[in-house]
Design a protein around this motif. Structure first.
Motif, PDB file in Angstrom:
ATOM      1  N   MET A   1       0.819  -1.186   0.000  1.00 31.06           N
ATOM      2  CA  MET A   1       0.000   0.000   0.000  1.00 31.06           C
ATOM      3  C   MET A   1       0.860   1.246   0.000  1.00 31.06           C
ATOM      4  SD  MET A   1      -2.181   2.068   2.632  1.00 31.06           S
ATOM      5  CE  MET A   1      -0.999   3.325   2.653  1.00 31.06           C
ATOM      6  N   ALA A   2       1.970   1.228   0.711  1.00 29.86           N
ATOM      7  CA  ALA A   2       2.800   2.426   0.843  1.00 29.86           C
ATOM      8  C   ALA A   2       3.619   2.643  -0.422  1.00 29.86           C
ATOM      9  CB  ALA A   2       3.701   2.305   2.057  1.00 29.86           C
ATOM     10  N   LYS A   3       2.952   3.148  -1.475  1.00 32.79           N
ATOM     11  CA  LYS A   3       3.634   3.417  -2.733  1.00 32.79           C
ATOM     12  C   LYS A   3       2.954   4.591  -3.429  1.00 32.79           C
ATOM     13  CE  LYS A   3       5.498   0.032  -4.811  1.00 32.79           C
ATOM     14  NZ  LYS A   3       6.643  -0.381  -5.565  1.00 32.79           N
ATOM     15  N   CYS A   4       3.769   5.505  -3.917  1.00 31.44           N
ATOM     16  CA  CYS A   4       3.245   6.658  -4.646  1.00 31.44           C
ATOM     17  C   CYS A   4       2.708   6.181  -5.995  1.00 31.44           C
ATOM     18  CB  CYS A   4       4.344   7.692  -4.849  1.00 31.44           C
ATOM     19  SG  CYS A   4       3.834   9.114  -5.836  1.00 31.44           S
ATOM     20  N   GLU A   5       1.492   6.624  -6.339  1.00 39.91           N
ATOM     21  CA  GLU A   5       0.876   6.176  -7.585  1.00 39.91           C
ATOM     22  C   GLU A   5       1.387   6.952  -8.796  1.00 39.91           C
ATOM     23  OE1 GLU A   5      -3.361   5.655  -7.362  1.00 39.91           O
ATOM     24  OE2 GLU A   5      -3.232   5.063  -5.258  1.00 39.91           O
ATOM     25  N   VAL A   6       2.201   7.993  -8.579  1.00 43.81           N
ATOM     26  CA  VAL A   6       2.753   8.769  -9.688  1.00 43.81           C
ATOM     27  C   VAL A   6       4.171   8.306 -10.009  1.00 43.81           C
ATOM     28  CG1 VAL A   6       3.402  11.077 -10.464  1.00 43.81           C
ATOM     29  CG2 VAL A   6       1.316  10.746  -9.151  1.00 43.81           C
ATOM     30  N   CYS A   7       5.064   8.331  -9.021  1.00 40.28           N
ATOM     31  CA  CYS A   7       6.470   8.008  -9.278  1.00 40.28           C
ATOM     32  C   CYS A   7       6.864   6.604  -8.836  1.00 40.28           C
ATOM     33  CB  CYS A   7       7.375   9.036  -8.607  1.00 40.28           C
ATOM     34  SG  CYS A   7       7.323   9.000  -6.801  1.00 40.28           S
ATOM     35  N   GLY A   8       6.013   5.939  -8.034  1.00 42.94           N
ATOM     36  CA  GLY A   8       6.309   4.580  -7.600  1.00 42.94           C
ATOM     37  C   GLY A   8       7.219   4.496  -6.392  1.00 42.94           C
ATOM     38  N   LYS A   9       7.458   5.630  -5.736  1.00 50.60           N
ATOM     39  CA  LYS A   9       8.318   5.618  -4.557  1.00 50.60           C
ATOM     40  C   LYS A   9       7.670   4.779  -3.462  1.00 50.60           C
ATOM     41  CE  LYS A   9      10.371   9.405  -3.166  1.00 50.60           C
ATOM     42  NZ  LYS A   9      10.628  10.717  -2.558  1.00 50.60           N
ATOM     43  N   GLY A  10       8.430   3.869  -2.874  1.00 42.66           N
ATOM     44  CA  GLY A  10       7.900   2.978  -1.847  1.00 42.66           C
ATOM     45  C   GLY A  10       8.801   2.928  -0.629  1.00 42.66           C
ATOM     46  N   ILE A  11       8.602   1.900   0.185  1.00 40.75           N
ATOM     47  CA  ILE A  11       9.376   1.735   1.413  1.00 40.75           C
ATOM     48  C   ILE A  11      10.810   1.366   1.070  1.00 40.75           C
ATOM     49  CG2 ILE A  11       9.627   0.315   3.482  1.00 40.75           C
ATOM     50  CD1 ILE A  11       6.601   0.107   3.574  1.00 40.75           C
ATOM     51  N   ALA A  12      11.770   2.061   1.688  1.00 43.77           N
ATOM     52  CA  ALA A  12      13.190   1.770   1.506  1.00 43.77           C
ATOM     53  C   ALA A  12      13.691   1.055   2.762  1.00 43.77           C
ATOM     54  CB  ALA A  12      13.979   3.052   1.285  1.00 43.77           C
ATOM     55  N   THR A  13      14.630   0.139   2.586  1.00 50.39           N
ATOM     56  CA  THR A  13      15.174  -0.598   3.716  1.00 50.39           C
ATOM     57  C   THR A  13      16.664  -0.342   3.829  1.00 50.39           C
ATOM     58  OG1 THR A  13      15.569  -2.567   2.370  1.00 50.39           O
ATOM     59  CG2 THR A  13      13.465  -2.442   3.526  1.00 50.39           C
ATOM     60  N   GLY A  14      17.173  -0.550   5.038  1.00 52.14           N
ATOM     61  CA  GLY A  14      18.596  -0.359   5.286  1.00 52.14           C
ATOM     62  C   GLY A  14      18.938  -0.763   6.692  1.00 52.14           C
ATOM     63  N   ASN A  15      20.048  -0.270   7.180  1.00 58.69           N
ATOM     64  CA  ASN A  15      20.507  -0.615   8.511  1.00 58.69           C
ATOM     65  C   ASN A  15      20.469   0.590   9.433  1.00 58.69           C
ATOM     66  OD1 ASN A  15      21.191  -3.371   8.206  1.00 58.69           O
ATOM     67  ND2 ASN A  15      23.070  -2.801   7.149  1.00 58.69           N
ATOM     68  N   LYS A  16      20.034   0.350  10.676  1.00 57.65           N
ATOM     69  CA  LYS A  16      20.194   1.338  11.733  1.00 57.65           C
ATOM     70  C   LYS A  16      21.540   1.019  12.372  1.00 57.65           C
ATOM     71  CE  LYS A  16      17.594   1.110  15.496  1.00 57.65           C
ATOM     72  NZ  LYS A  16      16.451   1.317  16.396  1.00 57.65           N
ATOM     73  N   VAL A  17      22.432   2.009  12.423  1.00 59.28           N
ATOM     74  CA  VAL A  17      23.783   1.780  12.935  1.00 59.28           C
ATOM     75  C   VAL A  17      23.935   2.544  14.240  1.00 59.28           C
ATOM     76  CG1 VAL A  17      26.243   1.937  12.439  1.00 59.28           C
ATOM     77  CG2 VAL A  17      24.630   1.549  10.580  1.00 59.28           C
ATOM     78  N   SER A  18      24.219   1.816  15.312  1.00 60.06           N
ATOM     79  CA  SER A  18      24.369   2.438  16.620  1.00 60.06           C
ATOM     80  C   SER A  18      25.778   3.019  16.779  1.00 60.06           C
ATOM     81  CB  SER A  18      24.111   1.411  17.721  1.00 60.06           C
ATOM     82  OG  SER A  18      25.166   0.462  17.743  1.00 60.06           O
ATOM     83  N   HIS A  19      25.984   3.707  17.880  1.00 63.55           N
ATOM     84  CA  HIS A  19      27.284   4.299  18.172  1.00 63.55           C
ATOM     85  C   HIS A  19      28.364   3.224  18.272  1.00 63.55           C
ATOM     86  CE1 HIS A  19      30.221   7.100  19.790  1.00 63.55           C
ATOM     87  NE2 HIS A  19      30.373   6.333  20.859  1.00 63.55           N
ATOM     88  N   SER A  20      27.987   2.030  18.759  1.00 63.07           N
ATOM     89  CA  SER A  20      28.951   0.935  18.867  1.00 63.07           C
ATOM     90  C   SER A  20      29.015   0.098  17.597  1.00 63.07           C
ATOM     91  CB  SER A  20      28.584   0.032  20.047  1.00 63.07           C
ATOM     92  OG  SER A  20      27.299  -0.514  19.856  1.00 63.07           O
ATOM     93  N   ASN A  21      28.423   0.611  16.501  1.00 62.36           N
ATOM     94  CA  ASN A  21      28.464   0.009  15.168  1.00 62.36           C
ATOM     95  C   ASN A  21      27.700  -1.313  15.076  1.00 62.36           C
ATOM     96  OD1 ASN A  21      29.210   0.528  12.536  1.00 62.36           O
ATOM     97  ND2 ASN A  21      31.024  -0.771  12.628  1.00 62.36           N
ATOM     98  N   ILE A  22      26.682  -1.487  15.928  1.00 59.07           N
ATOM     99  CA  ILE A  22      25.795  -2.642  15.810  1.00 59.07           C
ATOM    100  C   ILE A  22      24.730  -2.298  14.779  1.00 59.07           C
ATOM    101  CG2 ILE A  22      24.093  -4.058  17.020  1.00 59.07           C
ATOM    102  CD1 ILE A  22      25.746  -3.572  19.578  1.00 59.07           C
TER     103      ILE A  22
END
Length: 62
Positions: A1-22
């Protein structure tokens, strides 16, 4: 559902990086607005990202 109907922009995934690099998985959601726009000459409610609204890619219905 989370997608723009014009440009197709959707959910992006990645990493949350803590101060201790976890690294743990996280997501970024697009800023979607449900607006009434003109689609094929008739008004219709669509999910559109704010970038498309601001740049004028969507013709708002009154």
């Amino acid at each position: 559902m989370a997608k723009c109907e014009v440009c197709g922009k959707g959910i992006a995934t990645g990493n949350k990086v803590s101060h201790s690099n976890i690294k743990t998985k996280r997501t970024w959601s697009p800023n979607l607005q449900r607006v009434k726009a003109m689609v094929d000459g008739s008004p219709k409610k669509v999910h559109v990202c704010t970038r498309c609204l601001r740049s004028g890619k969507v013709e708002r219905a009154i």
